[in-house]
Scaffold this motif. Sequence first.
Motif, short mmCIF file in Angstrom:
data_model
loop_
_atom_site.label_atom_id
_atom_site.label_comp_id
_atom_site.label_asym_id
_atom_site.label_seq_id
_atom_site.Cartn_x
_atom_site.Cartn_y
_atom_site.Cartn_z
N GLU A 1 0.84 -1.20 0.00
CA GLU A 1 0.00 0.00 0.00
C GLU A 1 0.88 1.26 0.00
O GLU A 1 1.95 1.28 0.62
N ILE A 2 0.38 2.24 -0.73
CA ILE A 2 1.11 3.51 -0.84
C ILE A 2 0.10 4.66 -0.69
O ILE A 2 -1.10 4.46 -0.86
N ILE A 3 0.64 5.85 -0.43
CA ILE A 3 -0.18 7.06 -0.48
C ILE A 3 -0.05 7.60 -1.91
O ILE A 3 1.08 7.78 -2.39
N ASP A 4 -1.15 7.83 -2.59
CA ASP A 4 -1.08 8.36 -3.96
C ASP A 4 -0.70 9.84 -3.89
O ASP A 4 -1.54 10.70 -3.59
N GLN A 5 0.57 10.13 -4.20
CA GLN A 5 1.07 11.50 -4.03
C GLN A 5 0.59 12.45 -5.12
O GLN A 5 0.73 13.66 -4.99
N ASP B 1 -15.09 26.03 -5.71
CA ASP B 1 -16.20 25.18 -5.26
C ASP B 1 -15.76 23.72 -5.05
O ASP B 1 -16.58 22.80 -5.05
N GLY B 2 -14.44 23.52 -4.91
CA GLY B 2 -13.95 22.22 -4.43
C GLY B 2 -13.67 21.17 -5.49
O GLY B 2 -13.39 20.03 -5.17
N ARG B 3 -13.71 21.55 -6.79
CA ARG B 3 -13.40 20.55 -7.83
C ARG B 3 -11.90 20.60 -8.15
O ARG B 3 -11.30 21.68 -8.12
N GLU C 1 -6.40 15.57 -1.48
CA GLU C 1 -7.04 14.30 -1.11
C GLU C 1 -5.98 13.34 -0.59
O GLU C 1 -4.88 13.26 -1.16
N PHE C 2 -6.32 12.61 0.46
CA PHE C 2 -5.40 11.60 1.03
C PHE C 2 -5.95 10.24 0.63
O PHE C 2 -6.94 9.77 1.19
#
Length: 364
Positions: free
Chosen positions: A21-25, A310-312, A31-32
Amino acid sequence: MKVRENSYRSIWLAGDGRQVEIIDQTRLPHEFVIVSLVTLDDAAHAIREMLVRGAPLIGATAAYGMCLGLVQGASDADIDRIAETLVACRPTAVNLRWAVQRMSEALLSVQEDDRIKTAYAEAGKICEEDVAVNEAIGVHGLKLIQDAWDRKGGQGEVRILTHCNAGWLATVDWGTALAPVYKAHEAGIPLHVWVDETRPRSQGAALTAWELDAQGISHSLIVDNAGGHLMQRGQVDLCIVGTDRTTASGDVCNKIGTYLKALAARDNKVPFYVALPGSTIDWTLDDGFAIPIEERSQDEVLWVSGKTGDGRIEEVRIAPETTPAANPAFDVTPSSLVTGLITERGLCPASRQGLEGLFPERGQ
Ligand code: MRU
């Protein structure tokens, strides 16, 4: 490192002991997202498309990529094929080749039936060593920050400029250039970090700023061209950067723009340090200009991605439709511009003599 009260590394083995598992950088800072790597292709894609990046983490991911690849076949020929696939993913960071070679040697020394077990054990060791090595870099680098603090008579804060992301996200944990920053913060030294934005992929804005923010360390994001001005005005006490490959003579290859910071630092008598694990030294090369420089897609320069009001998350083009771009991803800072190297074995001058003094087993 802590992310919202939970401790994370940048890569780890899933509960089944097989998937990775990795964090998608590419999704940070907005977004985490955790991604599972199941096959060799997943690992190669993660490295190539920079879901993982940073020299030590590329090496660690390649090590686990070899584990995932062996499921399809573990003959000597399979090992060579898997190794070639991974090494081709990114050309500059030498930790990729280092990790793949280390894995191949460990695998070829055991029977075919034992290879998967051996691979996971060796990849796990590479990761554990990376954490210990980076923490040691932090301890050695802390002395430099402590000295800067003492020179200021304990007044104000130590102002450090860094480029790109050489923090814990670029390694398994701690980071290289940021490890001393984390140690100094733990030691209670007041700090302020100038974070170069690092166009075109903005690793400074997206990753370094996110890391520092999560650890509660004072920082400001600056555009890539601001560093020289800040140095002229006496607002930088030292620069610390990472590296993707350092030659045996101490030339340093790092994210594009590092060289200009080193020039500005020299002109303004600001100490310029490079933090690196031994695995980032390419003992086969003396001349930094022999390091292959990755040329990435024009689109990274022509388009920027960000979050709208607006968060997109959207991508926008910033140049005329017909304008082409060039995108060399790294540059070489000659050893003469480097004040010193911070390694897991201590500090040394950026020179063959300096490196061989710390790593005598690699000297000729
Ligand atoms: O292209 P990237 O994001 O992989 O480049 C990363 C860097 O240039 C880092 O400074 C380097 O890998 C040092 S990582 C501890």
